[in-house]
Write a protein that holds these residues in place. Structure first.
Motif, mmCIF file in Angstrom:
data_model
loop_
_atom_site.group_PDB
_atom_site.id
_atom_site.type_symbol
_atom_site.label_atom_id
_atom_site.label_comp_id
_atom_site.label_asym_id
_atom_site.label_seq_id
_atom_site.Cartn_x
_atom_site.Cartn_y
_atom_site.Cartn_z
ATOM 1 N N ARG A 35 0.310 -7.078 0.679
ATOM 2 C CA ARG A 35 -0.173 -5.722 0.414
ATOM 3 C C ARG A 35 0.930 -4.905 -0.245
ATOM 4 O O ARG A 35 2.111 -5.082 0.054
ATOM 5 C CB ARG A 35 -0.607 -5.063 1.721
ATOM 6 C CG ARG A 35 -1.016 -3.601 1.608
ATOM 7 C CD ARG A 35 -1.526 -3.090 2.944
ATOM 8 N NE ARG A 35 -1.760 -1.651 2.916
ATOM 9 C CZ ARG A 35 -0.957 -0.747 3.478
ATOM 10 N NH1 ARG A 35 0.131 -1.147 4.125
ATOM 11 N NH2 ARG A 35 -1.239 0.535 3.403
ATOM 12 N N TRP A 36 0.554 -4.011 -1.171
ATOM 13 C CA TRP A 36 1.479 -3.076 -1.790
ATOM 14 C C TRP A 36 1.313 -1.709 -1.148
ATOM 15 O O TRP A 36 0.234 -1.382 -0.631
ATOM 16 C CB TRP A 36 1.230 -2.994 -3.291
ATOM 17 C CG TRP A 36 1.617 -4.247 -4.024
ATOM 18 C CD1 TRP A 36 0.930 -5.422 -4.055
ATOM 19 C CD2 TRP A 36 2.797 -4.456 -4.800
ATOM 20 N NE1 TRP A 36 1.602 -6.360 -4.815
ATOM 21 C CE2 TRP A 36 2.746 -5.799 -5.283
ATOM 22 C CE3 TRP A 36 3.879 -3.647 -5.147
ATOM 23 C CZ2 TRP A 36 3.757 -6.322 -6.085
ATOM 24 C CZ3 TRP A 36 4.883 -4.182 -5.959
ATOM 25 C CH2 TRP A 36 4.811 -5.502 -6.414
ATOM 26 N N SER A 37 2.379 -0.910 -1.179
ATOM 27 C CA SER A 37 2.358 0.390 -0.493
ATOM 28 C C SER A 37 1.308 1.333 -1.064
ATOM 29 O O SER A 37 0.854 2.246 -0.377
ATOM 30 C CB SER A 37 3.745 1.047 -0.571
ATOM 31 O OG SER A 37 4.143 1.238 -1.919
ATOM 32 N N SER A 38 0.896 1.120 -2.312
ATOM 33 C CA SER A 38 -0.128 1.972 -2.923
ATOM 34 C C SER A 38 -1.533 1.628 -2.428
ATOM 35 O O SER A 38 -2.470 2.408 -2.633
ATOM 36 C CB SER A 38 -0.088 1.831 -4.447
ATOM 37 O OG SER A 38 -0.371 0.490 -4.828
ATOM 38 N N GLU A 39 -1.679 0.488 -1.774
ATOM 39 C CA GLU A 39 -3.000 0.028 -1.343
ATOM 40 C C GLU A 39 -3.282 0.560 0.071
ATOM 41 O O GLU A 39 -3.022 -0.103 1.073
ATOM 42 C CB GLU A 39 -3.072 -1.491 -1.414
ATOM 43 C CG GLU A 39 -2.908 -1.985 -2.854
ATOM 44 C CD GLU A 39 -2.876 -3.485 -2.983
ATOM 45 O OE1 GLU A 39 -3.551 -4.014 -3.888
ATOM 46 O OE2 GLU A 39 -2.149 -4.142 -2.200
ATOM 47 N N GLN A 40 -3.794 1.769 0.105
ATOM 48 C CA GLN A 40 -3.987 2.471 1.370
ATOM 49 C C GLN A 40 -5.310 2.074 2.040
ATOM 50 O O GLN A 40 -6.207 1.510 1.409
ATOM 51 C CB GLN A 40 -3.973 3.977 1.134
ATOM 52 C CG GLN A 40 -2.667 4.483 0.542
ATOM 53 C CD GLN A 40 -1.486 4.252 1.481
ATOM 54 O OE1 GLN A 40 -1.563 4.562 2.670
ATOM 55 N NE2 GLN A 40 -0.398 3.718 0.951
ATOM 56 N N TYR A 41 -5.402 2.374 3.333
ATOM 57 C CA TYR A 41 -6.629 2.161 4.077
ATOM 58 C C TYR A 41 -7.466 3.438 4.018
ATOM 59 O O TYR A 41 -7.072 4.459 4.594
ATOM 60 C CB TYR A 41 -6.329 1.825 5.546
ATOM 61 C CG TYR A 41 -5.361 0.685 5.730
ATOM 62 C CD1 TYR A 41 -5.661 -0.591 5.266
ATOM 63 C CD2 TYR A 41 -4.138 0.879 6.372
ATOM 64 C CE1 TYR A 41 -4.774 -1.651 5.440
ATOM 65 C CE2 TYR A 41 -3.252 -0.165 6.547
ATOM 66 C CZ TYR A 41 -3.573 -1.430 6.075
ATOM 67 O OH TYR A 41 -2.686 -2.460 6.245
ATOM 68 N N PRO A 42 -8.605 3.433 3.338
ATOM 69 C CA PRO A 42 -9.437 4.647 3.293
ATOM 70 C C PRO A 42 -9.898 5.048 4.691
ATOM 71 O O PRO A 42 -10.147 4.193 5.544
ATOM 72 C CB PRO A 42 -10.637 4.223 2.428
ATOM 73 C CG PRO A 42 -10.165 3.029 1.665
ATOM 74 C CD PRO A 42 -9.191 2.330 2.566
ATOM 75 N N ARG A 43 -10.000 6.331 4.922
ATOM 76 C CA ARG A 43 -10.492 6.813 6.211
ATOM 77 C C ARG A 43 -11.971 6.471 6.309
ATOM 78 O O ARG A 43 -12.785 6.865 5.471
ATOM 79 C CB ARG A 43 -10.269 8.314 6.336
ATOM 80 C CG ARG A 43 -8.809 8.724 6.318
ATOM 81 C CD ARG A 43 -8.632 10.204 6.535
ATOM 82 N NE ARG A 43 -9.091 10.619 7.862
ATOM 83 C CZ ARG A 43 -9.040 11.867 8.307
ATOM 84 N NH1 ARG A 43 -8.565 12.824 7.519
ATOM 85 N NH2 ARG A 43 -9.456 12.172 9.515
ATOM 86 N N SER A 44 -12.333 5.736 7.347
ATOM 87 C CA SER A 44 -13.709 5.260 7.491
ATOM 88 C C SER A 44 -14.136 5.415 8.946
ATOM 89 O O SER A 44 -13.405 5.025 9.863
ATOM 90 C CB SER A 44 -13.817 3.777 7.079
ATOM 91 O OG SER A 44 -13.320 3.580 5.763
ATOM 92 N N LEU A 45 -15.304 5.980 9.150
ATOM 93 C CA LEU A 45 -15.827 6.184 10.498
ATOM 94 C C LEU A 45 -16.739 5.021 10.868
ATOM 95 O O LEU A 45 -17.723 4.734 10.174
ATOM 96 C CB LEU A 45 -16.588 7.503 10.578
ATOM 97 C CG LEU A 45 -17.184 7.854 11.946
ATOM 98 C CD1 LEU A 45 -16.084 7.960 13.002
ATOM 99 C CD2 LEU A 45 -17.982 9.154 11.854
#
Length: 236
Positions: A35-45
């Protein structure tokens, strides 16, 4: 995790003393599945009902063809800093499905003896080899396998190289949810076979491969044979 009911192994003993693989050159390469630092985890409910978990704003690509829900992650390889200890869910899944090398992203090495895999097992631990062999690590090409045993701290301690003739996707690894009142809560992280009822309650992060028929091989010998094939123009 017990994904397979029975594993057929026909392997020779790995050599206890191996040639110094650290003598091989190490290319400057970020693993394909990192994983690269730019590849964030989107906020998901995440919500749930009696059938299992789902996203509130779920989209078709959030689930695979088996209907398993996958954790969301951004896709921007090469941007930011590589995070070598974190696996990118989508690229790991793609490498497993398409048998790509986990390091370079090209085709994994395949010969008449099978596809090349590295596992962090002790070749002399008979108890370990008596149980089902399930891995979340995709296969490799020979040059990247050689690089891995030099660069990876875990593989430097111990590894076994395998030529795997028979294998199949067996399940997923991820966060397991259950209902607490009306809310889904995470209570464990585990591997789940595809045929388990728990597959509807897992937020998957990795595909798991079941290795069922294989032979232990010497990686230095595999590298020498790879070089021979390349020189003869038969290497794919």
């Amino acid at each position: 995790m017990n994904v397979a009911e029975q594993v057929v192994r026909d392997g020779t003993e790995a050599k206890k003393e191996r040639p110094p693989l650290g003598a091989f050159a190490q290319p400057g390469m970020v693993p394909y599945i990192a994983r690269w630092s730019s590849e964030q985890y989107p906020r998901s409910l995440v919500v749930a009902d009696h059938r299992g978990i789902r996203y509130v704003d779920e989209l078709p690509h959030d689930r695979d063809l088996r209907g398993i829900l996958w954790k969301r992650i951004g896709l921007s390889p090469g941007k930011g800093r590589p995070e070598f200890g974190n696996v990118h869910f989508f690229r790991q899944r793609r490498a497993m499905r398409k048998l790509l090398c986990q390091i370079c992203g090209g085709p994994a090495d395949r010969t008449a003896d099978g596809t090349l895999w590295l596992v962090g097992e002790d070749a002399d631990d008979r108890d370990a080899w008596a149980t089902d062999l399930v891995t979340g690590h995709p296969p490799l090409c020979v040059p990247c396998a050689v690089t891995s045993v030099r660069a990876c701290p875990h593989l430097r301690k111990q590894y076994v190289a395998l030529r795997v003739r028979t294998f199949e996707l067996g399940g997923v690894q991820g966060a397991l949810y259950r209902l607490h009142g009306h809310l889904p809560v995470v209570y464990a992280a585990d591997g789940v076979p595809f045929d388990s009822w728990r597959v509807h309650w897992v937020l998957a992060t990795q595909l798991l491969m079941k290795l069922t028929e294989f032979t232990m091989v010497d990686l230095a010998t595999e590298h020498a044979e790879y070089v021979r094939r390349a020189a003869a123009g038969t290497e794919r």
